[in-house]
Design a protein around this motif. Structure first.
Motif, PDB file in Angstrom:
ATOM      1  N   HIS A 387       0.824  -1.210   0.000  1.00 47.00           N
ATOM      2  CA  HIS A 387       0.000   0.000   0.000  1.00 47.00           C
ATOM      3  C   HIS A 387       0.861   1.265   0.000  1.00 47.00           C
ATOM      4  O   HIS A 387       0.359   2.377  -0.237  1.00 47.00           O
ATOM      5  N   ARG A 388       2.149   1.135   0.242  1.00 43.82           N
ATOM      6  CA  ARG A 388       3.036   2.298   0.149  1.00 43.82           C
ATOM      7  C   ARG A 388       3.128   2.785  -1.300  1.00 43.82           C
ATOM      8  O   ARG A 388       3.370   3.967  -1.558  1.00 43.82           O
ATOM      9  N   LEU A 389       2.976   1.858  -2.213  1.00 38.31           N
ATOM     10  CA  LEU A 389       3.163   2.142  -3.634  1.00 38.31           C
ATOM     11  C   LEU A 389       1.864   2.113  -4.421  1.00 38.31           C
ATOM     12  O   LEU A 389       1.671   2.886  -5.371  1.00 38.31           O
ATOM     13  N   ILE A 390       0.945   1.225  -4.034  1.00 40.36           N
ATOM     14  CA  ILE A 390      -0.282   0.997  -4.799  1.00 40.36           C
ATOM     15  C   ILE A 390      -1.483   1.470  -3.979  1.00 40.36           C
ATOM     16  O   ILE A 390      -1.676   1.042  -2.834  1.00 40.36           O
ATOM     17  N   ALA A 395      -5.385  -1.078  -7.070  1.00 35.84           N
ATOM     18  CA  ALA A 395      -5.444  -2.509  -6.774  1.00 35.84           C
ATOM     19  C   ALA A 395      -6.767  -3.108  -7.255  1.00 35.84           C
ATOM     20  O   ALA A 395      -6.789  -4.172  -7.891  1.00 35.84           O
ATOM     21  N   VAL A 396      -7.861  -2.427  -6.957  1.00 34.91           N
ATOM     22  CA  VAL A 396      -9.171  -2.932  -7.369  1.00 34.91           C
ATOM     23  C   VAL A 396      -9.292  -2.918  -8.889  1.00 34.91           C
ATOM     24  O   VAL A 396      -9.808  -3.858  -9.506  1.00 34.91           O
ATOM     25  N   THR A 397      -8.802  -1.856  -9.533  1.00 33.06           N
ATOM     26  CA  THR A 397      -8.833  -1.770 -10.991  1.00 33.06           C
ATOM     27  C   THR A 397      -8.064  -2.924 -11.624  1.00 33.06           C
ATOM     28  O   THR A 397      -8.522  -3.531 -12.605  1.00 33.06           O
ATOM     29  N   PHE A 398      -6.907  -3.232 -11.065  1.00 34.29           N
ATOM     30  CA  PHE A 398      -6.101  -4.337 -11.574  1.00 34.29           C
ATOM     31  C   PHE A 398      -6.852  -5.660 -11.463  1.00 34.29           C
ATOM     32  O   PHE A 398      -6.924  -6.443 -12.411  1.00 34.29           O
TER      33      PHE A 398
END
Length: 416
Positions: A387-390, A395-398
């Motif tokens: 979560h530091r990066l994403i 995440a949900v879109t991916f």
């Protein structure tokens, strides 16, 4: 003349290993370049070849010992034969050494050796043999050079006729009674393999360093299953490999990673490294546990190319011939716990990667389609990410992109 057997160079930055298993015993003849021992490194097992033909004269270290690169682990009488080289002194000394080394860690292995079993068994295989009560001499090994693996023992136990097992029980009863009085509570201490120690260290490092969060979704596998059933025979005939589900998921992941590049990125210091290539790490089973080789430039491979690569990794992982460089440098991981029956999990990322996709078992569940409740083959998907990066939106879109591509595989063909 005695020739020293030394620990070979194991790869960049690797200076030591653990002696996992001796493949030859003192007094046995060996050919030049024939494997005589198996070393466990942080990532993979490496076989040590005999530097010359001759007879094993002495084993300098025991199984489970830590050895440095260049250290002497055995000696070979070069040019000797088994009938002339093995002396009682050498055999007795080695037998005593092996007994002393094995006694604290493997007290349960004695019944197998007492039975006259000539097969060299690793500690995990010995435990499986004793647990399932099978005869290792009657099991065909599928490991390197026909050696037994834990999976071989478990498979043999499942096919073992129950009446035969029951008939053998009275004969084994006196031994069992002598070894373990009724009601006795047992414990066994087994030293962690180097691979398991490294896995434990890296997983804890990931938890301590990354801000790991997991998002879930489910996917209807109907379309992929229908495509696989329709084309699997033609696919195998043309490409020489079975059509599985991983090829679809790897292709879908490559497309989703292109659309959401943060999931394929990593943090280095105070910088974010974005990549225009995808090196997918895939978890495959090996005799000593899971290993994670890397599919390089997966974005350029077809489904057939991906399946061929995974099939090759699986075969060589079972044989213990994967190379260290084949397990380095992945940018994203896919782990399929569904093959073991997992319904749902929260996978842990593999640093410095920022994401891991977890696949699970397929099972029919009631879902609503066009206002009707129908049974469909469903799978839960899990994406753990740093979560530091994403961000959550990314995440949900991916994960939704993966879901859409699997539910409508035509998207993989027209790049949507």
């Amino acid at each position: 003349m005695a020739t020293d057997v030394v620990v070979p160079t194991l790869g960049e930055s690797i200076t030591e290993a653990t002696l996992g298993q001796w493949l030859k015993k003192p007094g046995e003849a060996v050919k030049a370049d024939e494997p005589i021992a198996s070393l466990e490194t942080d990532k993979v097992s490496v076989e040590v070849p005999a530097p010359t033909a001759g007879v094993i004269a002495e084993l300098v270290v025991g199984e489970g010992d830590t050895v440095n690169v260049g250290a002497v682990i055995a000696r070979i009488d070069a040019g000797a034969t088994a009938s002339t080289a093995a002396t009682p002194a050498v055999e007795d000394r080695n037998a005593i050494g092996q007994a002393e080394a094995a006694a604290p860690a493997e007290p349960a292995a004695a019944p197998v050796e007492d039975a006259g079993d000539p097969v060299t068994l690793s500690p995990s295989v010995r435990r499986a043999v004793l647990e399932h009560g099978v005869d290792p001499s009657k099991i065909k090994g599928t490991g390197k050079d026909g050696r037994l693996t834990k999976d071989d023992v478990i498979a043999a136990a499942k096919t073992q006729p129950k009446p035969a097992a029951a008939a053998a029980a009275p004969a084994a009863a006196p031994v069992a009674a002598a070894a373990a009085p009724a009601g006795e509570r047992r414990e066994e201490r087994v030293r962690m393999t180097r691979l398991r120690q490294t896995v434990a260290s890296r997983l804890k490092e990931a938890q301590n360093t990354a801000a790991i969060l997991t998002t879930f979704n489910d996917v209807d596998m109907t379309a992929v299953i229908e495509a696989r059933n329709k084309y699997k025979d033609l696919f195998e005939k043309k490409h020489g490999v079975r059509l599985g589900f991983m090829g679809f998921f790897v292709k879908a992941a490559c497309m989703a990673l292109r659309d959401v590049p943060a999931v394929n990125a990593s943090i280095e210091g105070d910088e974010i490294v974005y990549r225009d290539y995808v090196d997918v790490s895939v978890a495959v089973s090996a005799p000593n546990g899971l290993v994670v080789p890397v599919i390089r430039d997966a974005q350029d491979l077809s489904v057939a190319g991906i399946e061929k690569t995974i099939g090759d990794f699986g075969a060589r992982a079972k044989a213990g011939t994967l190379k260290l460089e084949e397990m380095k440098g992945g940018t994203f991981t896919i782990s399929n716990g569904g093959v073991f029956g997992s319904l749902m999990s929260t996978p842990i990322i593999n640093p410095p990667q920022a994401g891991v996709l977890g696949l699970h078992r397929i099972e029919e569940r009631p879902v609503v389609r066009d206002g009707q409740i129908v049974a469909r083959p469903m799978m839960y998907l899990a994406l753990s990410y740093d979560h530091r990066l994403i961000d959550g939106r990314e995440a949900v879109t991916f994960l939704v992109a993966i879901k859409n591509a699997i539910e409508d595989p035509t998207r993989l063909l027209i790049d949507l």
